[in-house]
Design a protein around this motif. Structure first.
Motif, PDB file in Angstrom:
ATOM      1  N   GLY A 149      -5.638  56.624   2.474  1.00 29.22           N
ATOM      2  CA  GLY A 149      -6.933  56.887   3.092  1.00 29.22           C
ATOM      3  C   GLY A 149      -6.833  57.554   4.446  1.00 29.22           C
ATOM      4  N   MET A 150      -5.985  56.992   5.330  1.00 28.14           N
ATOM      5  CA  MET A 150      -5.833  57.565   6.667  1.00 28.14           C
ATOM      6  C   MET A 150      -5.254  58.971   6.605  1.00 28.14           C
ATOM      7  SD  MET A 150      -6.278  57.336   9.880  1.00 28.14           S
ATOM      8  CE  MET A 150      -6.704  55.603  10.086  1.00 28.14           C
TER       9      MET A 150
ATOM     10  N   SER B 159     -13.455  64.481   4.301  1.00 26.47           N
ATOM     11  CA  SER B 159     -14.605  63.815   4.917  1.00 26.47           C
ATOM     12  C   SER B 159     -14.842  62.427   4.351  1.00 26.47           C
ATOM     13  CB  SER B 159     -15.870  64.666   4.718  1.00 26.47           C
ATOM     14  OG  SER B 159     -15.750  65.919   5.349  1.00 26.47           O
ATOM     15  N   GLY B 160     -14.197  62.124   3.225  1.00 29.49           N
ATOM     16  CA  GLY B 160     -14.390  60.812   2.624  1.00 29.49           C
ATOM     17  C   GLY B 160     -13.271  60.463   1.676  1.00 29.49           C
ATOM     18  N   PHE B 161     -13.154  59.166   1.386  1.00 29.21           N
ATOM     19  CA  PHE B 161     -12.126  58.658   0.474  1.00 29.21           C
ATOM     20  C   PHE B 161     -12.742  57.537  -0.336  1.00 29.21           C
ATOM     21  CE2 PHE B 161      -8.732  55.950  -0.946  1.00 29.21           C
ATOM     22  CZ  PHE B 161      -7.638  56.765  -1.150  1.00 29.21           C
ATOM     23  N   LEU B 162     -12.615  57.639  -1.647  1.00 28.76           N
ATOM     24  CA  LEU B 162     -13.167  56.633  -2.539  1.00 28.76           C
ATOM     25  C   LEU B 162     -12.148  56.338  -3.633  1.00 28.76           C
ATOM     26  CD1 LEU B 162     -15.895  55.107  -2.821  1.00 28.76           C
ATOM     27  CD2 LEU B 162     -16.587  56.848  -4.467  1.00 28.76           C
TER      28      LEU B 162
ATOM     29  N   VAL C 160     -10.397  49.608   5.346  1.00 26.43           N
ATOM     30  CA  VAL C 160      -8.954  49.541   5.617  1.00 26.43           C
ATOM     31  C   VAL C 160      -8.488  50.737   6.435  1.00 26.43           C
ATOM     32  CG1 VAL C 160      -8.300  50.732   3.481  1.00 26.43           C
ATOM     33  CG2 VAL C 160      -6.702  49.140   4.557  1.00 26.43           C
ATOM     34  N   VAL C 161      -9.142  51.866   6.291  1.00 22.07           N
ATOM     35  CA  VAL C 161      -8.764  53.052   7.066  1.00 22.07           C
ATOM     36  C   VAL C 161      -9.075  52.841   8.539  1.00 22.07           C
ATOM     37  CG1 VAL C 161      -9.232  55.507   7.424  1.00 22.07           C
ATOM     38  CG2 VAL C 161      -9.049  54.598   5.105  1.00 22.07           C
ATOM     39  N   VAL C 162     -10.177  52.176   8.807  1.00 26.54           N
ATOM     40  CA  VAL C 162     -10.538  51.886  10.194  1.00 26.54           C
ATOM     41  C   VAL C 162      -9.568  50.868  10.798  1.00 26.54           C
ATOM     42  CG1 VAL C 162     -12.365  51.014  11.692  1.00 26.54           C
ATOM     43  CG2 VAL C 162     -12.970  52.344   9.669  1.00 26.54           C
TER      44      VAL C 162
END
Length: 218
Positions: free
Chosen positions: A90-91, A99-102, A128-130
């Motif tokens: 994700g990171m 712009s996004g991860f799903l 989790v990316v944050v």
């Protein structure tokens, strides 16, 4: 006018499921692509608003596609939709320019919300990316020699991470070379580099580390 989207995934059933969700929300799917090379051509020719992109695709992996789209300064947003683990990928997708991860494990329940957010100019990433930045360097490998720390994984390039993920899927040098459009020798060089960066003695240890850390490109 409906916003225009390109779907990139090498699994027909996934593309169909994504198309159904998008069209139900009123979006226009202008192309479906199986490979990274096809995606680049479709974006240049069709100029969509959004690309929904898997990472583990043949003929240019997802990270290479993101890099080339950003280098070309094409005005298109990128939403990564993949089975790859959010903690490990994700990171990297955020840093690469997505712009996004799903994750596909969400059964596409969040897809409509993610697409809406990204097309509105926002980012859409799992928690989790944050949180992962706070974990950088805090996990010790000493407790488990087959567990890599966050900082060790962060030291890998996107291409190295992709190859590590393909190794975790059980792919050999030739298979990885074909997927990434590299030479067999180049793949061998990457594997040696991975063992050096992760301080591992052999390929068996490298594959075990990839498996234990939940790293698989798909």
């Amino acid at each position: 006018m409906a916003q225009r989207i390109v779907i990139v995934d090498d699994h027909p059933l996934v593309r169909l499921a994504v198309r159904v969700v998008l069209e139900r929300e009123g979006y226009e799917v202008v192309a479906e692509c199986q490979t990274g090379a096809d995606c680049l051509q479709a974006v240049r020719n069709l100029k969509p608003d959004l690309v929904i992109l898997d990472l583990g695709i043949p003929k240019l992996d997802g990270f290479s596609v993101i890099s080339r789209l950003r280098s070309a300064k094409l005005a298109v947003s990128i939403l990564v939709l993949t089975s790859s683990d959010a903690r490990n990928y994700g990171m990297r997708c955020l840093q690469a320019g997505a712009s996004g991860f799903l994750c596909k494990d969400e059964k596409l329940d969040e897809l409509a919300d993610a697409v809406k957010a990204v097309l509105a100019g926002y980012t859409y990433f799992p928690r989790v990316v944050v949180d992962i930045l706070a974990e950088q360097g805090l996990t010790s490998k000493a407790a488990d020699p087959e567990k890599a720390s966050a900082s060790e994984l962060a030291s890998l390039t996107d291409r190295e991470m992709t190859i590590l993920g393909l190794l975790a899927k059980g792919m050999n040098n030739q298979e990885i070379a074909e997927v990434l459009m590299l030479s067999h020798k180049t793949v061998s060089t990457y594997k040696i580099r991975l063992m050096g960066k992760l301080n591992l003695p052999n390929m068996v240890a490298l594959v075990k580390l990839a498996e234990r850390n939940g790293i698989a490109t798909s």
